[in-house]
Design a protein around this motif. Structure first.
Motif, short mmCIF file in Angstrom:
data_model
loop_
_atom_site.label_atom_id
_atom_site.label_comp_id
_atom_site.label_asym_id
_atom_site.label_seq_id
_atom_site.Cartn_x
_atom_site.Cartn_y
_atom_site.Cartn_z
N HIS A 105 -12.82 0.94 -48.26
CA HIS A 105 -13.21 1.26 -49.64
C HIS A 105 -11.93 1.61 -50.41
CE1 HIS A 105 -14.91 3.39 -53.03
NE2 HIS A 105 -16.03 2.72 -52.75
N PRO A 106 -11.80 1.14 -51.67
CA PRO A 106 -10.57 1.42 -52.44
C PRO A 106 -10.23 2.92 -52.51
CG PRO A 106 -11.96 -0.12 -53.64
CD PRO A 106 -12.72 0.27 -52.42
N ASP A 107 -11.23 3.79 -52.43
CA ASP A 107 -10.95 5.22 -52.48
C ASP A 107 -10.16 5.70 -51.26
OD1 ASP A 107 -12.25 5.37 -54.84
OD2 ASP A 107 -14.09 6.28 -54.04
N LEU A 108 -10.19 4.91 -50.17
CA LEU A 108 -9.46 5.32 -48.97
C LEU A 108 -7.99 4.94 -49.02
CD1 LEU A 108 -11.98 4.36 -46.11
CD2 LEU A 108 -11.64 6.56 -47.21
N ARG A 137 -4.03 -1.13 -55.40
CA ARG A 137 -3.99 0.34 -55.29
C ARG A 137 -3.13 0.80 -54.15
NH1 ARG A 137 -9.60 3.54 -56.05
NH2 ARG A 137 -8.32 5.40 -55.72
N SER A 192 -5.20 7.63 -49.20
CA SER A 192 -5.04 8.32 -47.91
C SER A 192 -4.28 7.44 -46.93
CB SER A 192 -6.40 8.68 -47.30
OG SER A 192 -7.20 9.33 -48.24
#
Ligand SMILES: Nc1ncnc2c1ncn2[C@@H]1O[C@H](COP(=O)(O)OP(=O)(O)O)[C@@H](O)[C@H]1O
Ligand SMILES: [Mg+2]
Length: 387
Positions: free
Chosen positions: A318-321, A346, A324
């Motif tokens: 997922h792009p949110d990862l 990203r 991290s």
């Protein structure tokens, strides 16, 4: 540390010289040759493990992996006034791979065998290999040189000795030669290359090895297929940076913590998450979660390699990862030289903000992979050995 990577005639890499720093991000549009660069580097690594010819065969043979364009472009083609046309091949087939670092450089040149009555007339042969000291090949810097079956070594007194034992056309001098006294450089280069680690596309399907229960043995290095994930994570807990592992997991999945379930010596990976009454087991983790754990295990290895290479680690995350993941990669680059091939803006943007990072943007020009912005990079000089 490697300072230069050089590839000629491998797929779309007609001739590419890439400067390398501590943290390198290879990016560029689809089909620009990013994976070809990854594969070429992996092929180079296989020379030191004795797998270069077999690996070429698995890719469809030398003829198929060779640059499929013309040997050189006519001036009118470069100016855009004329289409690319086939020409009669004048030069011998030559797939060349090499690298240079602060201490040593190495290059290998693969070609076709001389006509003979052998049935292996399409089996590539190693024509030439050499090791030199310093960043650039100069005749005076040459330490070991192999021409066909003969290996020559330069002694401390500067005198050349030819080894009595010839090498087979399909064996690299790196695997055939093991005497550390007469050629310590060769052993040094070989051990350096053998420590390089490559990870691409971990399996995360229902039957993926990483989801299975596995015997728990000390595992400082995650396997290519991630089969020993649970043991690798437990090894990080016990002899590595367990706190960094917990941070990386909590960073990506707030409130979550990795647990290794021990079934009488057989380990299974599990993730305790906020709001759930029991940890989710290997078989229940989402593809993205499992892949993130695999990458964390690879990047937090308690035995970091000299060079760590990742091909599109963003796949199915997922792009949110990605921020991290970028932090994990930046942390790894403090202990290993890192090369990341990525197509995720990203991830690329997050890595570009890290100290010591360098973006290498690839583009196709007349079918050949080139540096999109060679002027922005400090491209070092490079010389191929002559046949
Ligand atoms: N032998 C070859 N000669 C020239 N180009 C090749 C050869 N084999 C593959 N290619 C080209 O390489 C490109 C694929 O490059 P790849 O590294 O997979 O791209 P990506 O940047 O998407 O990872 C394809 O467009 C293909 O045309
Ligand atoms: Mg690719």
């Amino acid at each position: 540390m490697l300072t230069t990577l050089a590839i000629a005639n491998y797929r779309s890499l007609r001739e590419l010289i890439v400067p390398l720093g501590p943290l390198n991000v290879i990016t560029g549009p689809n089909g620009s040759g990013k994976s070809n660069l990854y594969r070429a580097l992996r092929l180079l690594a296989l020379t030191a493990r004795g797998g270069v010819i077999t690996s070429l065969a698995r890719e469809g043979g030398l003829q198929s992996t060779l640059w499929a364009g013309p040997e050189r472009f006519a001036r009118a083609v470069l100016a855009g006034a004329m289409p690319v046309q086939g020409t009669v091949r004048k030069d011998a087939v030559s797939l060349r791979l090499g690298f240079a670092g602060d201490a040593f450089g190495y290059a290998i040149d693969l070609g076709m065998p001389m006509p003979s009555n052998s049935q292996f007339s399409l089996d590539p042969v190693i024509k030439h290999e050499c090791i030199w000291s310093g960043p650039l090949l100069r005749p005076s810097a040459l330490l070991v040189s192999r021409q066909g079956p003969m290996i020559r070594i330069r002694g401390d007194d500067g005198e050349w000795t030819t080894l009595a034992q010839p090498v087979a056309s399909f064996d690299s001098m790196m695997t055939e030669f093991a005497d550390p006294r007469s050629a310590p450089e060769m052993i040094a280069v070989r051990e350096q290359i053998r420590s390089w680690r490559f990870y691409d596309h971990f399996r995360t399907d229902a039957l993926a090895p990483a989801r299975q229960v596995q015997i728990g043995t000390h595992t400082p290095v995650l396997a290519d297929d991630g089969a020993n994930l649970a043991a690798a994570l437990q090894t990080i807990r016990e002899i590595g940076d367990g706190a960094a592992l917990d941070t990386a997991v909590a960073d990506a999945f707030p409130g979550a913590r990795v647990e290794i379930v021990n079934h009488e010596g057989r380990f299974e990976v599990a993730l305790r998450q906020e709001g759930l009454l029991r940890p989710l087991r290997g078989a229940e983790l989402s593809d993205g979660t499992l892949r993130y754990l695999l990458l964390a295990a690879a990047l937090l290895s308690p035995r970091p390699p000299a060079l760590l290479v990742l091909d599109e680690p963003e796949t199915s995350l997922h792009p949110d990862l990605l921020p991290s993941l970028a932090r994990l990669i930046a942390r790894a680059s403090q202990h290993s030289q890192v090369l990341v091939v990525s197509h995720a803006p990203r991830l690329v943007a997050a890595l570009e903000r890290e100290a010591g990072s360098q973006s290498i943007v690839l583009a196709r020009k007349l079918g050949a992979t080139a540096l999109a912005d060679a002027d922005a990079l400090d491209v070092p000089p490079w010389k191929w050995p002559a046949r």
